[in-house]
Design a protein around this motif. Sequence first.
Motif, PDB file in Angstrom:
ATOM      1  N   ASN A  32      -4.304  -5.381  -3.675  1.00 64.22           N
ATOM      2  CA  ASN A  32      -4.295  -4.626  -4.929  1.00 64.22           C
ATOM      3  C   ASN A  32      -4.828  -5.466  -6.081  1.00 64.22           C
ATOM      4  N   ASN A  83       0.302  -5.181   1.976  1.00 66.24           N
ATOM      5  CA  ASN A  83      -1.139  -5.467   2.044  1.00 66.24           C
ATOM      6  C   ASN A  83      -1.518  -6.745   1.308  1.00 66.24           C
ATOM      7  N   ASN A 130       0.875  -1.173   0.000  1.00 67.76           N
ATOM      8  CA  ASN A 130       0.000   0.000   0.000  1.00 67.76           C
ATOM      9  C   ASN A 130       0.908   1.217   0.000  1.00 67.76           C
TER      10      ASN A 130
END
Length: 333
Positions: free
Chosen positions: A91, A87, A73
């Motif tokens: 995505n 993260n 992120n």
Amino acid sequence: MSVTTERQDPGPAAAGVRRSGGPPGTCRPAPGTPGRGRLTGAAPYLLLLPALVATVLLLGWPLVKDGLLSFQNLNMRQLIQHLTEWNGVDNYRETLTSEDFWRVTLRSVIFTAVNVVLIMLLGTLVGLLLARLGSKMRLLLSVGLVLAWAMPPIAGTTVFQWLFAARFGVVNWVLDALGRHSMANYNWTGSQFSTFFIITVLIVWQSIPFVAINLYAATTTIPGELYEAAALDGAGTWKSFTSVTFPFLKPFLLATTFLEVIWVFKAFTQVFAINEGGPDRLTETLPVYAFIEGVGNQHYGMGAAISLLTIAVLLALTSYYLRIVLRQEEDEL
């Protein structure tokens, strides 16, 4: 009186250096001794080593960095503070569940297909025209093709922006002079279709020289005796093309189509410079979509994920095309 000459045994040492089956006087090193054969075996790999190292440094390492970035992120805050926030696959999950991504993907595939068909058709016709022209006209046309091919993409895009400008563009002026007065101040970048029309004309114009010049070079390898035999059999122009020219050019056409699919699909400069993916992001292709989401919206991790998915889509398209080509070659055998 006859003289008998005894043949002397060359001995193990001489037998070891004589090349079996070779002409007299040729020899090779005995087994187990270092010689030219071992150096020759390593030479191709040594010659390929600089190109492999350059490929790994210039392409492989940025691809690895992009892959790592796609699992982070990363926006302006993390970039300024030098923070690394992992993260996972968020995505990718957000991208693959977005309707915008699949809409842009479909648009990119259609855009690529239309451009490649036009490029190959027009490029083939120009290449065959080069083969038919005289030496002076061929030279003149070849120089024009090379100049169009050598023009940098951003320079060619700027020229097309001037040509299709709303107020002072040459295209609108010509259309108005021909009686199409409604086109006097027409905004070519105001709609999706007209914007894609400009981009398509630009990309096709920049790609035709590559296809035409290489196809003309391929036609020079066709033996003239085949055309003479076809003429004796009563073959006309079309029959001569389908029975002689096309079989020789088919491998070239397949390879060139493969290259054009890659080149058109990853085209970024022309699409972005004409209208930055507008109007209303309706002319975005996957490379432009990745740039706007990553750099424009400062979601760098998201942009990296879209870039890798773009590569995956391109690999899927090219692998599908290669399967078709290999299947056709197997059928011909």
